[in-house]
Write a protein that holds these residues in place. Structure first.
Motif, PDB file in Angstrom:
ATOM      1  N   ASP A   1      -4.669   8.479  10.548  1.00 22.39           N
ATOM      2  CA  ASP A   1      -4.727   9.925  10.801  1.00 22.39           C
ATOM      3  C   ASP A   1      -4.665  10.756   9.513  1.00 22.39           C
ATOM      4  O   ASP A   1      -4.654  11.984   9.571  1.00 22.39           O
ATOM      5  N   PHE A   2      -4.632  10.095   8.346  1.00 22.88           N
ATOM      6  CA  PHE A   2      -4.610  10.740   7.026  1.00 22.88           C
ATOM      7  C   PHE A   2      -3.369  11.611   6.795  1.00 22.88           C
ATOM      8  O   PHE A   2      -3.390  12.501   5.960  1.00 22.88           O
ATOM      9  N   LYS A   3      -2.289  11.356   7.502  1.00 19.24           N
ATOM     10  CA  LYS A   3      -1.079  12.154   7.340  1.00 19.24           C
ATOM     11  C   LYS A   3      -0.075  11.522   6.367  1.00 19.24           C
ATOM     12  O   LYS A   3       0.787  12.208   5.843  1.00 19.24           O
ATOM     13  N   LYS A   4      -0.211  10.228   6.124  1.00 16.68           N
ATOM     14  CA  LYS A   4       0.692   9.516   5.218  1.00 16.68           C
ATOM     15  C   LYS A   4      -0.139   8.661   4.262  1.00 16.68           C
ATOM     16  O   LYS A   4      -1.203   8.162   4.623  1.00 16.68           O
ATOM     17  N   GLY A   5       0.378   8.504   3.081  1.00 16.02           N
ATOM     18  CA  GLY A   5      -0.290   7.660   2.095  1.00 16.02           C
ATOM     19  C   GLY A   5       0.731   6.867   1.312  1.00 16.02           C
ATOM     20  O   GLY A   5       1.927   7.176   1.334  1.00 16.02           O
ATOM     21  N   LYS A   6       0.237   5.851   0.649  1.00 14.50           N
ATOM     22  CA  LYS A   6       1.133   5.085  -0.222  1.00 14.50           C
ATOM     23  C   LYS A   6       0.388   4.721  -1.488  1.00 14.50           C
ATOM     24  O   LYS A   6      -0.827   4.530  -1.492  1.00 14.50           O
ATOM     25  N   VAL A   7       1.152   4.645  -2.560  1.00 13.21           N
ATOM     26  CA  VAL A   7       0.642   4.253  -3.867  1.00 13.21           C
ATOM     27  C   VAL A   7       1.446   3.032  -4.302  1.00 13.21           C
ATOM     28  O   VAL A   7       2.673   3.036  -4.233  1.00 13.21           O
ATOM     29  N   THR A   8       0.741   1.991  -4.732  1.00 14.06           N
ATOM     30  CA  THR A   8       1.390   0.789  -5.233  1.00 14.06           C
ATOM     31  C   THR A   8       1.071   0.647  -6.713  1.00 14.06           C
ATOM     32  O   THR A   8      -0.096   0.664  -7.097  1.00 14.06           O
ATOM     33  N   LEU A   9       2.113   0.535  -7.524  1.00 13.78           N
ATOM     34  CA  LEU A   9       1.952   0.279  -8.951  1.00 13.78           C
ATOM     35  C   LEU A   9       2.311  -1.175  -9.206  1.00 13.78           C
ATOM     36  O   LEU A   9       3.383  -1.641  -8.802  1.00 13.78           O
ATOM     37  N   LEU A  10       1.405  -1.896  -9.865  1.00 12.78           N
ATOM     38  CA  LEU A  10       1.606  -3.310 -10.185  1.00 12.78           C
ATOM     39  C   LEU A  10       1.653  -3.445 -11.704  1.00 12.78           C
ATOM     40  O   LEU A  10       0.657  -3.191 -12.377  1.00 12.78           O
ATOM     41  N   LEU A  11       2.795  -3.844 -12.214  1.00 12.74           N
ATOM     42  CA  LEU A  11       2.995  -3.928 -13.660  1.00 12.74           C
ATOM     43  C   LEU A  11       3.097  -5.376 -14.107  1.00 12.74           C
ATOM     44  O   LEU A  11       3.784  -6.175 -13.477  1.00 12.74           O
ATOM     45  N   THR A  12       2.418  -5.713 -15.188  1.00 16.96           N
ATOM     46  CA  THR A  12       2.645  -6.974 -15.893  1.00 16.96           C
ATOM     47  C   THR A  12       2.957  -6.610 -17.341  1.00 16.96           C
ATOM     48  O   THR A  12       2.281  -5.774 -17.944  1.00 16.96           O
TER      49      THR A  12
END
Length: 127
Positions: free
Chosen positions: A41-52
């Motif tokens: 429904d485009f009301k929530k989002g998530k961002v994932t940061l992957l660090l090495t």
């Protein structure tokens, strides 16, 4: 004043792997990856940061996820994804940076301090 397009609701450290090597490890290309996801429904989002990070005696990988609420009038998934990728990662990165610094300082006086980043240039590298 205009209303924000995304609202930061919090974050979680999903994974943290730390390895100390008594001998200096070969420096490698450190990396920061950015992934985004939206609800249907485009009301929530998530961002994932992957660090090495592999420098000197330390080999670290870390995954941090940030959760966002999307402004109600936005409904174009590409536009929202762009906001999450640029603005969301800029909001989340200081938490990853701080957590890494704190965790690597627990057994050493030489904490890992990641540099500040220009998220515009990071976003362009991944496009």
């Amino acid at each position: 004043m205009t209303e924000p397009v995304i609202y930061f609701e919090g974050y979680k450290i999903i994974e943290y792997q730390y390895k100390y090597n008594s001998e200096e490890v070969e420096n490698s290309d450190d990396g920061l990856g950015v992934q985004t996801a939206l609800t249907e429904d485009f009301k929530k989002g998530k961002v994932t940061l992957l660090l090495t990070y592999k420098q000197q005696h330390v080999d670290v990988s870390m995954i941090v996820v940030g959760f966002f609420r999307i402004r109600e009038d936005l409904n174009d998934p590409q536009e929202i994804t762009n906001y999450l990728k640029l603005n969301g990662s800029a909001m989340l990165y200081p938490y990853l940076r701080s957590a890494l610094s704190m965790l690597t300082s627990l057994d050493s006086d030489k904490a890992v301090l990641l540099p500040t980043l220009n998220m515009n240039s990071l976003s362009e590298q991944h496009d």
